[in-house]
Design a protein around this motif. Structure first.
Motif, mmCIF file in Angstrom:
data_model
loop_
_atom_site.group_PDB
_atom_site.id
_atom_site.type_symbol
_atom_site.label_atom_id
_atom_site.label_comp_id
_atom_site.label_asym_id
_atom_site.label_seq_id
_atom_site.Cartn_x
_atom_site.Cartn_y
_atom_site.Cartn_z
ATOM 1 N N LYS A 47 -31.954 55.086 15.985
ATOM 2 C CA LYS A 47 -33.064 55.247 16.935
ATOM 3 C C LYS A 47 -33.939 56.463 16.612
ATOM 4 N N ARG A 48 -33.765 57.027 15.452
ATOM 5 C CA ARG A 48 -34.461 58.268 15.098
ATOM 6 C C ARG A 48 -35.968 58.196 15.364
ATOM 7 N N GLN A 49 -36.581 57.051 15.003
ATOM 8 C CA GLN A 49 -38.041 56.946 15.091
ATOM 9 C C GLN A 49 -38.556 56.887 16.532
ATOM 10 N N ASP A 62 -39.186 62.170 19.714
ATOM 11 C CA ASP A 62 -40.018 63.257 19.221
ATOM 12 C C ASP A 62 -39.080 64.249 18.531
ATOM 13 N N ASN A 80 -31.951 55.822 7.732
ATOM 14 C CA ASN A 80 -31.190 55.525 8.942
ATOM 15 C C ASN A 80 -29.724 55.310 8.637
#
Length: 198
Positions: free
Chosen positions: A159-161, A164, A193
Protein backbone atom coordinates in the motif's frame (compact mmCIF):
# COMPACT_ATOMS: atom_id res chain seq x y z
CA UNK A 1 -34.81 21.37 49.77
CA UNK A 2 -31.03 21.03 49.50
CA UNK A 3 -31.31 18.06 47.12
CA UNK A 4 -33.39 20.12 44.70
CA UNK A 5 -30.77 22.87 44.85
CA UNK A 6 -28.13 20.35 43.74
CA UNK A 7 -30.36 19.02 40.96
CA UNK A 8 -30.95 22.57 39.69
CA UNK A 9 -27.24 22.86 38.88
CA UNK A 10 -27.07 19.64 36.86
CA UNK A 11 -27.07 19.89 33.08
CA UNK A 12 -28.23 17.08 30.77
CA UNK A 13 -25.43 15.22 29.00
CA UNK A 14 -22.78 16.25 31.52
CA UNK A 15 -20.41 13.93 33.35
CA UNK A 16 -19.58 14.99 36.91
CA UNK A 17 -16.88 14.04 39.35
CA UNK A 18 -17.81 13.89 43.02
CA UNK A 19 -15.58 16.93 43.56
CA UNK A 20 -17.66 18.91 41.02
CA UNK A 21 -20.82 18.31 43.06
CA UNK A 22 -19.32 19.32 46.41
CA UNK A 23 -19.72 23.01 45.58
CA UNK A 24 -23.50 22.61 45.57
CA UNK A 25 -24.00 20.30 48.56
CA UNK A 26 -22.70 20.00 52.10
CA UNK A 27 -23.95 16.40 52.21
CA UNK A 28 -22.71 15.39 48.78
CA UNK A 29 -22.37 11.64 49.44
CA UNK A 30 -25.92 11.33 50.78
CA UNK A 31 -27.36 13.48 48.02
CA UNK A 32 -25.49 11.62 45.28
CA UNK A 33 -26.66 8.31 46.71
CA UNK A 34 -30.26 9.56 46.59
CA UNK A 35 -29.89 10.82 43.02
CA UNK A 36 -28.41 7.50 41.87
CA UNK A 37 -31.19 5.59 43.64
CA UNK A 38 -33.85 7.72 41.93
CA UNK A 39 -31.96 7.30 38.59
CA UNK A 40 -31.40 11.02 38.18
CA UNK A 41 -27.67 10.31 38.15
CA UNK A 42 -26.02 7.23 36.70
CA UNK A 43 -22.86 5.98 38.39
CA UNK A 44 -20.17 5.37 35.76
CA UNK A 45 -17.28 4.44 38.05
CA UNK A 46 -16.00 5.34 41.51
CA UNK A 47 -16.61 9.07 41.94
CA UNK A 48 -17.88 9.59 38.38
CA UNK A 49 -21.55 10.27 37.55
CA UNK A 50 -23.65 11.05 34.49
CA UNK A 51 -26.75 13.21 34.25
CA UNK A 52 -28.37 11.76 31.15
CA UNK A 53 -30.31 13.71 28.58
CA UNK A 54 -33.68 12.37 27.51
CA UNK A 55 -34.76 11.86 23.90
CA UNK A 56 -37.83 10.24 22.36
CA UNK A 57 -35.76 7.04 22.25
CA UNK A 58 -34.93 7.15 25.96
CA UNK A 59 -31.79 8.08 27.86
CA UNK A 60 -28.70 8.89 25.84
CA UNK A 61 -25.30 7.49 26.89
CA UNK A 62 -22.53 9.95 27.80
CA UNK A 63 -20.35 11.34 25.04
CA UNK A 64 -17.15 9.28 25.09
CA UNK A 65 -14.83 12.27 24.71
CA UNK A 66 -16.48 14.05 27.67
CA UNK A 67 -16.48 10.84 29.70
CA UNK A 68 -12.77 10.19 29.17
CA UNK A 69 -11.85 13.83 29.77
CA UNK A 70 -13.64 13.83 33.13
CA UNK A 71 -12.14 10.47 34.09
CA UNK A 72 -8.61 11.67 33.33
CA UNK A 73 -9.15 15.26 34.49
CA UNK A 74 -7.17 16.09 31.37
CA UNK A 75 -8.02 16.92 27.76
CA UNK A 76 -4.71 15.61 26.39
CA UNK A 77 -5.68 12.18 25.06
CA UNK A 78 -6.49 10.33 21.85
CA UNK A 79 -9.58 8.13 21.81
CA UNK A 80 -9.72 5.50 19.09
CA UNK A 81 -10.76 1.95 18.22
CA UNK A 82 -8.69 -0.88 16.68
CA UNK A 83 -11.63 -1.26 14.26
CA UNK A 84 -10.21 1.77 12.44
CA UNK A 85 -7.39 -0.44 11.15
CA UNK A 86 -9.95 -2.04 8.83
CA UNK A 87 -10.17 1.23 6.86
CA UNK A 88 -6.54 0.86 5.73
CA UNK A 89 -7.28 -2.05 3.40
CA UNK A 90 -4.42 -4.20 4.69
CA UNK A 91 -6.42 -7.35 5.41
CA UNK A 92 -7.70 -6.65 8.93
CA UNK A 93 -11.38 -7.47 9.33
CA UNK A 94 -11.70 -8.28 13.04
CA UNK A 95 -14.14 -6.18 15.06
CA UNK A 96 -13.04 -5.24 18.57
CA UNK A 97 -15.49 -4.27 21.29
CA UNK A 98 -13.20 -1.83 23.04
CA UNK A 99 -11.96 1.73 23.00
CA UNK A 100 -8.28 2.62 23.24
CA UNK A 101 -7.21 5.81 25.00
CA UNK A 102 -3.65 7.09 24.58
CA UNK A 103 -2.91 9.54 27.38
CA UNK A 104 -0.29 10.82 29.83
CA UNK A 105 -1.89 9.72 33.13
CA UNK A 106 -3.61 6.35 33.34
CA UNK A 107 -2.77 2.79 32.29
CA UNK A 108 -5.02 -0.25 32.40
CA UNK A 109 -8.56 -1.35 31.59
CA UNK A 110 -11.42 0.58 33.14
CA UNK A 111 -15.16 0.06 32.94
CA UNK A 112 -16.83 3.44 32.57
CA UNK A 113 -20.57 3.02 32.56
CA UNK A 114 -21.16 -0.09 30.47
CA UNK A 115 -18.13 0.37 28.23
CA UNK A 116 -14.58 -0.89 28.58
CA UNK A 117 -11.73 1.51 27.84
CA UNK A 118 -8.10 0.43 27.52
CA UNK A 119 -5.83 3.24 28.69
CA UNK A 120 -2.20 3.38 27.59
CA UNK A 121 0.34 5.95 28.78
CA UNK A 122 2.23 7.27 25.76
CA UNK A 123 4.72 10.14 25.60
CA UNK A 124 3.49 11.19 22.15
CA UNK A 125 0.29 10.82 20.14
CA UNK A 126 -1.48 13.09 17.64
CA UNK A 127 -4.54 15.21 18.44
CA UNK A 128 -6.47 13.46 15.69
CA UNK A 129 -6.24 10.08 13.98
CA UNK A 130 -4.70 10.18 10.51
CA UNK A 131 -4.23 7.23 8.16
CA UNK A 132 -0.45 7.55 8.57
CA UNK A 133 -0.77 7.36 12.36
CA UNK A 134 -3.19 4.43 11.99
CA UNK A 135 -0.68 2.50 9.92
CA UNK A 136 2.09 3.13 12.46
CA UNK A 137 -0.25 2.16 15.31
CA UNK A 138 -1.29 -1.02 13.51
CA UNK A 139 2.36 -2.08 13.09
CA UNK A 140 3.01 -1.16 16.75
CA UNK A 141 0.21 -3.57 17.69
CA UNK A 142 0.91 -6.24 15.07
CA UNK A 143 1.41 -8.95 17.73
CA UNK A 144 -2.07 -8.31 19.14
CA UNK A 145 -3.95 -8.72 15.86
CA UNK A 146 -6.16 -11.74 15.27
CA UNK A 147 -5.15 -11.90 11.59
CA UNK A 148 -2.04 -13.50 10.10
CA UNK A 149 0.71 -11.01 10.91
CA UNK A 150 2.93 -11.73 7.90
CA UNK A 151 0.00 -11.38 5.50
CA UNK A 152 -1.01 -8.07 7.09
CA UNK A 153 2.56 -6.77 6.86
CA UNK A 154 2.77 -7.87 3.23
CA UNK A 155 -0.39 -5.86 2.51
CA UNK A 156 1.09 -2.89 4.38
CA UNK A 157 4.10 -2.91 2.05
CA UNK A 158 1.86 -3.18 -1.02
CA UNK A 159 0.00 0.00 0.00
CA UNK A 160 3.04 2.27 -0.15
CA UNK A 161 1.64 4.41 -2.99
CA UNK A 162 -1.52 5.24 -1.00
CA UNK A 163 0.35 7.13 1.73
CA UNK A 164 2.01 10.50 1.87
CA UNK A 165 5.61 9.36 2.35
CA UNK A 166 6.69 12.46 4.28
CA UNK A 167 3.71 12.24 6.64
CA UNK A 168 4.35 8.52 7.12
CA UNK A 169 8.04 9.16 7.85
CA UNK A 170 7.06 11.77 10.44
CA UNK A 171 4.42 9.52 12.04
CA UNK A 172 6.87 6.60 12.14
CA UNK A 173 9.53 8.74 13.80
CA UNK A 174 7.11 10.31 16.32
CA UNK A 175 4.89 7.35 17.24
CA UNK A 176 6.57 4.13 16.13
CA UNK A 177 8.25 1.62 18.43
CA UNK A 178 11.83 0.57 17.67
CA UNK A 179 10.53 -2.51 15.82
CA UNK A 180 7.92 -0.46 13.93
CA UNK A 181 10.53 2.08 12.82
CA UNK A 182 12.65 -0.79 11.52
CA UNK A 183 9.75 -2.47 9.68
CA UNK A 184 8.34 0.73 8.19
CA UNK A 185 11.85 1.95 7.40
CA UNK A 186 11.99 -0.87 4.86
CA UNK A 187 8.70 0.33 3.39
CA UNK A 188 9.79 3.96 3.21
CA UNK A 189 13.10 3.11 1.52
CA UNK A 190 11.73 0.34 -0.72
CA UNK A 191 12.27 0.78 -4.45
CA UNK A 192 9.60 -1.83 -5.14
CA UNK A 193 6.64 -3.44 -3.40
CA UNK A 194 8.70 -6.37 -2.18
CA UNK A 195 7.26 -7.95 0.96
CA UNK A 196 9.35 -8.53 4.05
CA UNK A 197 8.86 -11.16 6.72
CA UNK A 198 8.36 -10.10 10.31
Amino acid sequence: MKLDELKAHLKPGRVYRRADLEQWSKSVDRHVQELVKSKVLQKLSQGLYYYSSQTVFGQTPPDEEILVQQFLKDDRFLLMSPNLYNSLGVGTTQLYNKRVVYNHKRHGEFMLGKRTFSFFIKPHFPKKVTKEFLLVDLVNNLENLAEDKEQVLEKVYSKRQFFDVKKLERATKNYGSVKTRKLLGKLLSAESNTAYAI
